[in-house]
Each structure stands twice: as structure tokens, then as C-alpha cells.
Design an enzyme around this catalytic site. Structure first.
Site, PDB file in Angstrom:
ATOM      1  N   ASN A  12       0.863  -1.188   0.000  1.00 30.03           N
ATOM      2  CA  ASN A  12       0.000   0.000   0.000  1.00 30.03           C
ATOM      3  C   ASN A  12       0.896   1.233   0.000  1.00 30.03           C
ATOM      4  O   ASN A  12       1.494   1.564   1.022  1.00 30.03           O
ATOM      5  CB  ASN A  12      -0.898  -0.037   1.253  1.00 30.03           C
ATOM      6  CG  ASN A  12      -1.770   1.210   1.364  1.00 30.03           C
ATOM      7  OD1 ASN A  12      -1.803   2.037   0.444  1.00 30.03           O
ATOM      8  ND2 ASN A  12      -2.467   1.337   2.479  1.00 30.03           N
ATOM      9  N   LYS A  14       0.091   4.232  -0.220  1.00 29.85           N
ATOM     10  CA  LYS A  14      -0.572   5.393   0.400  1.00 29.85           C
ATOM     11  C   LYS A  14      -0.374   6.636  -0.474  1.00 29.85           C
ATOM     12  O   LYS A  14      -0.350   6.516  -1.700  1.00 29.85           O
ATOM     13  CB  LYS A  14      -0.061   5.572   1.830  1.00 29.85           C
ATOM     14  CG  LYS A  14      -0.242   4.293   2.667  1.00 29.85           C
ATOM     15  CD  LYS A  14      -0.080   4.489   4.128  1.00 29.85           C
ATOM     16  CE  LYS A  14      -0.296   3.166   4.855  1.00 29.85           C
ATOM     17  NZ  LYS A  14      -0.196   3.266   6.299  1.00 29.85           N
ATOM     18  N   HIS A 102      -9.733   1.152   4.923  1.00 31.52           N
ATOM     19  CA  HIS A 102      -8.447   1.327   5.620  1.00 31.52           C
ATOM     20  C   HIS A 102      -8.659   2.269   6.803  1.00 31.52           C
ATOM     21  O   HIS A 102      -9.436   3.225   6.713  1.00 31.52           O
ATOM     22  CB  HIS A 102      -7.409   1.891   4.643  1.00 31.52           C
ATOM     23  CG  HIS A 102      -6.021   1.854   5.212  1.00 31.52           C
ATOM     24  ND1 HIS A 102      -5.590   2.760   6.145  1.00 31.52           N
ATOM     25  CD2 HIS A 102      -4.989   0.987   5.005  1.00 31.52           C
ATOM     26  CE1 HIS A 102      -4.333   2.459   6.482  1.00 31.52           C
ATOM     27  NE2 HIS A 102      -3.953   1.387   5.804  1.00 31.52           N
ATOM     28  N   GLU A 104      -7.051   4.639   7.901  1.00 32.23           N
ATOM     29  CA  GLU A 104      -6.831   6.065   7.613  1.00 32.23           C
ATOM     30  C   GLU A 104      -8.057   6.678   6.935  1.00 32.23           C
ATOM     31  O   GLU A 104      -8.396   7.835   7.171  1.00 32.23           O
ATOM     32  CB  GLU A 104      -5.552   6.225   6.768  1.00 32.23           C
ATOM     33  CG  GLU A 104      -4.315   5.951   7.615  1.00 32.23           C
ATOM     34  CD  GLU A 104      -3.116   5.395   6.856  1.00 32.23           C
ATOM     35  OE1 GLU A 104      -3.067   5.498   5.618  1.00 32.23           O
ATOM     36  OE2 GLU A 104      -2.214   4.845   7.530  1.00 32.23           O
ATOM     37  N   GLU A 174      -5.299  -4.815  10.622  1.00 35.41           N
ATOM     38  CA  GLU A 174      -4.251  -3.815  10.831  1.00 35.41           C
ATOM     39  C   GLU A 174      -4.547  -3.053  12.121  1.00 35.41           C
ATOM     40  O   GLU A 174      -5.350  -2.100  12.107  1.00 35.41           O
ATOM     41  CB  GLU A 174      -4.221  -2.821   9.662  1.00 35.41           C
ATOM     42  CG  GLU A 174      -3.916  -3.435   8.327  1.00 35.41           C
ATOM     43  CD  GLU A 174      -3.362  -2.410   7.341  1.00 35.41           C
ATOM     44  OE1 GLU A 174      -2.236  -2.605   6.903  1.00 35.41           O
ATOM     45  OE2 GLU A 174      -4.041  -1.414   7.046  1.00 35.41           O
ATOM     46  N   GLY A 180       2.566   2.378  10.897  1.00 35.03           N
ATOM     47  CA  GLY A 180       3.510   3.473  10.739  1.00 35.03           C
ATOM     48  C   GLY A 180       4.206   3.877  12.027  1.00 35.03           C
ATOM     49  O   GLY A 180       4.856   4.919  12.084  1.00 35.03           O
ATOM     50  N   SER A 216       3.530  -2.003  10.381  1.00 31.57           N
ATOM     51  CA  SER A 216       4.990  -2.000  10.568  1.00 31.57           C
ATOM     52  C   SER A 216       5.647  -3.335  10.196  1.00 31.57           C
ATOM     53  O   SER A 216       6.618  -3.748  10.829  1.00 31.57           O
ATOM     54  CB  SER A 216       5.352  -1.600  12.010  1.00 31.57           C
ATOM     55  OG  SER A 216       4.899  -0.294  12.275  1.00 31.57           O
TER      56      SER A 216
END
Ligand code: 13P
Length: 261
Positions: A12, A14, A102, A104, A174, A180, A216
Site C-alpha cells: 500500500n 498510500k 483502511h 486512515e 491492521e 507506521g 509496521s
């Protein structure tokens, strides 16, 4: 334990890499995959919308063994949705997968459970494959409520889905606290959650869905996570932006699958 499923590794990207950089990374991945083919692992990259055309073209013309995902899509067919992209538009570009929900998107762009469910249905009805993302925030984990949280997200997205779409569904767990942050869930935490997600999916008659871990993942931790975490692969953010680390993760899945078979 059931037979291992063919691993799947998704990069991904992003909101990183313009189309020139995206083509470059795609070519580097292609070269490394030709040197060391991923014999047992499906490989997918998810570039930003504006890079999709370039990446699908390079993948086709250079016969690179990856397929292409979009990071998001609007569930509506067309019309007055300024700034949005439809499933049909993605399909025309040769995109085969869409990430849906996702964390985010959920946290920063108001993607609630109802929109996640509608988007997922729009994707599979068009025959594209969906990667449903679920996962809890740190406070939820600290309260010990992660299983309930993830169960609720899975049911909200998948309950009532027509069984014939089951083969198009992949789930990515996730945990938000691991995205991250450099904080990876331990293999034991991943194993527990994989077992939980699979049991919820079994209740939804989705036993064939692959279940990925993301958060991560890197070249160093991928081998132990895949060997001990009972994952069907990974959804990779930062480490997918460098061909070498992405390929190391793919290699870890490939080796593990070859051993387990
Ligand atoms: P990182 O691998 O950078 O933690 O990102 C994970 C992720 O969100 C992939 O979708």
C-alpha cells in the site's frame, strides 16, 4: 489446522510517489521478481489513483508478475461526486483489487461502517476483489476489547453478503497502533487475532477468505510473523516503498509456504 492458503502480499503505497516514481518502483519490483520469482505468493501493489494508469501499463508491457489495487473507491456508479473515482473507472484501467475501509480512510475521511459495507458491495458486484481492512485503536486494545471491535467491523461489512462473492473477499487485520509506528504486534497477538478473525469469517460462511496482517511489517519481522502468526500474507505500508524490502517480505512468505505445503 486447515491447509495453508496461497500467501498474498500487498504494497500500500498510500499518498506517496508521483507517476514517474511509481513507474520506477514498479520496474524495480519487476527486475527483482524476475531474478527471484515469487513462486507461491500473489503480489499486489496499491499506488495512488493518479499512478494507476502508468503502473498497470508498465506491469502489462514488461510482464511483471503483480496485479494492481486501488486504495479506495466511491460506492456510487457515477454522477455529482467531485473528486471521487468509481469502480468502473478502475476496472477500465485494469485494476483488479480495491482496499476498502483502511483505518486512515475511517479516521480521517469519515468512512463509517455503512459506507464501508456499501463500498465493499459495489466492488465485488463488479467482479473486482476487495481487501477489507479492520483493526482496533490502542485504547480498545488496552481495554482488552479488540476481539469484540474486530468482530463488529467484520459483521458490519460482511453480514448478508451474497455467498457467490465470498471468493472475492480478503481481510486485512491492521491494528491502528501498529501502523507506521514501528510497533509491530507480536506473533502471539497476531496469531490470536488471526484465529479470531477466521472464526468470525466462518460464522459468515467465508472460510476461503485470506486473512492478512498489516502494521509496521518489514524485511526483518516478516519471516517470524508469517511462520508464527498464522497469517495468509501481509498488507505493507512503508516497507513497500523500497523494492528490496518489499521483495524480502514476499520472499519470507514464499519460503514459509514452500515449507508448510
Ligand atoms: P505500515 O507498514 O507503514 O505500518 O503501514 C501499514 C498499513 O497501513 C498498510 O495498509
Amino acid at each position: 489446522m486447515s491447509a495453508p492458503k496461497k500467501p498474498l502480499v500487498i504494497g500500500n503505497w498510500k499518498m506517496n510517489l508521483d507517476f514517474v516514481e511509481a513507474v520506477h518502483l514498479g520496474q524495480q519490483i519487476g527486475v527483482l521478481l524476475k531474478n527471484r520469482p515469487a513462486e507461491h505468493t500473489d503480489v499486489v501493489v496499491a499506488p495512488p489513483f493518479v499512478d494507476l494508469r502508468s503502473v498497470t501499463s508498465i506491469v502489462a508491457s514488461e510482464r511483471i508478475a503483480v496485479t494492481v489495487a486501488a486504495q479506495h473507491v466511491n460506492p456510487n456508479e457515477n454522477g455529482a461526486h467531485t473528486g471521487e473515482i468509481s469502480v468502473a473507472m478502475l476496472q477500465r484501467l485494469g485494476v483488479e483489487w480495491v482496499l476498502v475501509g483502511h483505518s486512515e480512510r475511517r479516521a480521517l475521511y469519515a468512512m463509517d461502517d455503512a459506507i464501508v459495507a456499501a463500498t465493499l458491495r459495489a466492488v465485488v458486484r463488479s467482479g473486482l476483489k476487495v481487501v477489507l481492512c479492520v483493526g482496533e485503536a490502542l485504547d480498545v486494545r488496552e481495554e482488552g476489547d479488540q476481539d469484540e471491535w474486530v468482530r463488529r467491523q467484520l459483521r458490519a461489512a460482511l453480514e448478508g453478503l451474497d455467498e457467490r462473492f465470498g471468493e472475492l473477499v480478503t481481510v486485512a487485520y491492521e491494528p491502528i497502533w501498529a501502523i507506521g509506528t514501528g510497533l509491530t504486534a507480536t506473533s502471539a497477538q497476531v496469531y490470536e487475532m488471526m484465529t479470531h478473525v477466521r472464526s468470525v469469517l466462518a460464522g459468515l460462511k467465508l472460510v476461503d477468505a485470506r486473512v492478512l496482517y498489516g502494521g509496521s511489517v518489514n524485511a526483518e519481522n516478516a519471516a517470524s510473523l508469517v511462520a508464527e502468526g498464522h497469517v495468509d500474507g501481509f498488507l505493507v505500508g512503508g516497507a513497500s516503498l523500497k523494492a528490496e524490502s518489499f521483495l524480502a517480505i514476499i520472499g519470507a512468505c514464499d519460503d514459509c509456504y514452500a515449507l508448510k505445503r
